[in-house]
Design an enzyme around this catalytic site. Structure first.
Site, PDB file in Angstrom:
ATOM      1  N   HIS A 243      22.145  13.141   3.456  1.00  0.00           N
ATOM      2  CA  HIS A 243      21.544  12.262   4.455  1.00  0.00           C
ATOM      3  C   HIS A 243      21.425  10.853   3.880  1.00  0.00           C
ATOM      4  O   HIS A 243      20.660  10.616   2.955  1.00  0.00           O
ATOM      5  CB  HIS A 243      20.191  12.811   4.896  1.00  0.00           C
ATOM      6  CG  HIS A 243      20.315  14.086   5.669  1.00  0.00           C
ATOM      7  ND1 HIS A 243      19.231  14.812   6.123  1.00  0.00           N
ATOM      8  CD2 HIS A 243      21.413  14.763   6.093  1.00  0.00           C
ATOM      9  CE1 HIS A 243      19.664  15.879   6.782  1.00  0.00           C
ATOM     10  NE2 HIS A 243      20.974  15.870   6.767  1.00  0.00           N
TER      11      HIS A 243
ATOM     12  N   ASP B  98      27.332  15.285   9.728  1.00  0.00           N
ATOM     13  CA  ASP B  98      27.612  13.876   9.402  1.00  0.00           C
ATOM     14  C   ASP B  98      27.408  12.953  10.597  1.00  0.00           C
ATOM     15  O   ASP B  98      28.019  11.896  10.677  1.00  0.00           O
ATOM     16  CB  ASP B  98      29.049  13.703   8.864  1.00  0.00           C
ATOM     17  CG  ASP B  98      29.369  14.636   7.721  1.00  0.00           C
ATOM     18  OD1 ASP B  98      28.626  14.608   6.731  1.00  0.00           O
ATOM     19  OD2 ASP B  98      30.346  15.404   7.814  1.00  0.00           O
TER      20      ASP B  98
END
EC number: 6.3.4.4
Length: 432
Positions: A42, A14
């Protein structure tokens, strides 16, 4: 001469890899996923429009780029078709620009069922998986019983293999986990309904990459998750099921390790983690809550809130060792705007009193570890959307410099907002 660059997470995932991949894809011909599956999330924001990609490489949003899914990726046909449909509905040409290795293991409904059943049985001791069948699919691969993309194109043989595997899984699901079995005919019909679409995208990814290298074109490898979640080098057993590190580029795509020119590690200006597992600098106070709020720290795939903490130079030093990182991209610097003081973890104090500067290898060795912090002044000025280094506050520059000193690698790219244009490229990985 073309350059080959790997982009990977240097923390617990992340970190903002998708945005940076998208930013740099205007320089490349190929973008390659080499590990993980549709557990990756993403997030890309381009001209204010948000796109979340889970399986298809982030380069798909650039018309000039061909996207490759290497053999190290576990492929869910269902997730692939869903993601393709979402992109094609927006007028993005996917089928002509996506190539898939026929050696990719398949994720099928019984993997998902097993993932959910195991996590439910573990209760409070659960690993914290995304529940998408990633682990069981990799387990089948290593056990040499898994079905691959190439198996889809011999329907009779596929049906026989599927029946045997389903017998194996359903016995466990019904008799041990006490849940419903997975239906053979529905699984077979669903996967055959999309087999021809997948067949049209199958390619020899390894040969494509080596040809690209010979032609002198730029190649970008897009990692998923982060170094500290690597199956071998992460906080085992609280890890993902693939090699998220630079070594995964070679094994997950067939691209020789000596051909990689630059490894870009993505780091947040602080740390986050989703799910269970060690997190030495985790904050349980108002500061942690404020970082989470300002950073919008919720998983792109799961929606789960992320745990937040101060920057951990010890863990990132481990990432530098494992990946031979050439340079860093620091993201979310703007989230730290307004804090009176900031802390950086420079070492760990072990339960026996020993001071160490490198992270333990096993999760059990993290128990009782205390962070040793260095405190630095914060800044009140706004860094959001700043795109010139000289316009950053001196305290922010000092913070970045200190991190560079502690981890021994320069910050080559700075991100100060979610849009691709809200970025400073201090040293271009493709020109380094």
């Amino acid at each position: 001469m073309g350059k080959s660059v790997a982009i990977l997470g240097a923390q617990w995932g992340d970190e903002g890899k998708g945005k940076i991949v998208d930013l740099l894809t205007d320089r490349v011909k190929y973008v390659v996923r080499y590990q993980g599956g549709h557990n990756a999330g993403h997030t890309l924001i381009i001209n204010g429009e948000k796109t979340v990609l889970r399986l298809i490489p982030s380069g798909i949003l650039r018309d000039n780029v061909t996207c490759l899914i290497g053999n190290g990726v576990v492929l869910s046909p269902e997730a692939l078709m869903k993601e393709m449909g979402e992109l094609e509905a927006r007028g993005i040409n996917v089928r002509d620009r996506l190539k898939i290795s026929e050696a990719c293991p398949l994720i099928l409904p019984y993997h998902v069922a097993m993932d959910h059943a195991r996590e439910a049985a573990l209760g409070k001791n659960k690993i914290g998986t995304t529940g998408r069948g990633i682990g069981p699919a990799y387990e089948d691969k290593v056990a040499r019983r898994g079905l691959r993309v190439s198996d889809l194109f011999d329907k009779e043989a596929f049906a026989e293999k599927l029946k045997d595997i389903l017998d194996y899984y359903n016995f466990q699901l019904v008799h041990y986990y006490k849940v419903e079995p997975v239906d053979f005919q529905k699984t077979l019909d669903d996967v055959f309904a999309i087999a021809d679409v997948i067949k049209g995208m199958v390619a020899d990814v390894t040969t494509l990459l080596h040809q690209a290298r010979k032609e002198g074109v730029n190649i970008l490898f897009e990692g998923a998750q982060g170094t500290m979640l690597d199956i071998d080098h992460g906080t085992y057993p609280f890890v993902t099921s693939s090699n998220t590190t630079a070594g995964g580029v070679a094994t997950g795509s067939g691209f020789g390790p000596r051909n990689l020119d630059y490894v870009l590690g993505i780091i947040k200006a602080y740390c986050t983690r989703v799910g269970s597992g060690p997190f030495t600098t985790e904050l349980f106070d108002e500061v942690g809550a404020e970082i989470a709020r300002k950073g919008n720290e919720f998983g792109a795939v799961t929606g789960r809130p992320r745990r937040c903490g101060w920057f951990d130079a010890v863990a990132v030093r481990r990432a530098v060792q494992i990946n031979s990182i050439s340079g860093f991209c620091m993201t979310k610097l703007d989230v730290l705007d307004g804090f009176e003081e900031l802390k950086i973890c420079t070492a760990y104090k072990m339960p026996n009193g020993e001071i160490v500067e490198y992270a333990p290898m096993a999760a059990k060795d993290w128990k009782g570890v205390e962070p040793i912090y260095e405190t630095m002044p914060g800044w009140s000025e706004n860094t959001f959307r700043v795109t010139k280094r000289e316009e950053l506050p001196q305290a922010a520059l000092d913070y970045i410099k200190r991190i560079e000193e502690l981890v021994g690698v320069p910050v080559d790219i700075l991100s100060t907002g979610p849009d691709r244009v809200e970025t400073m490229i201090l040293r271009d990985p493709f020109a380094a």
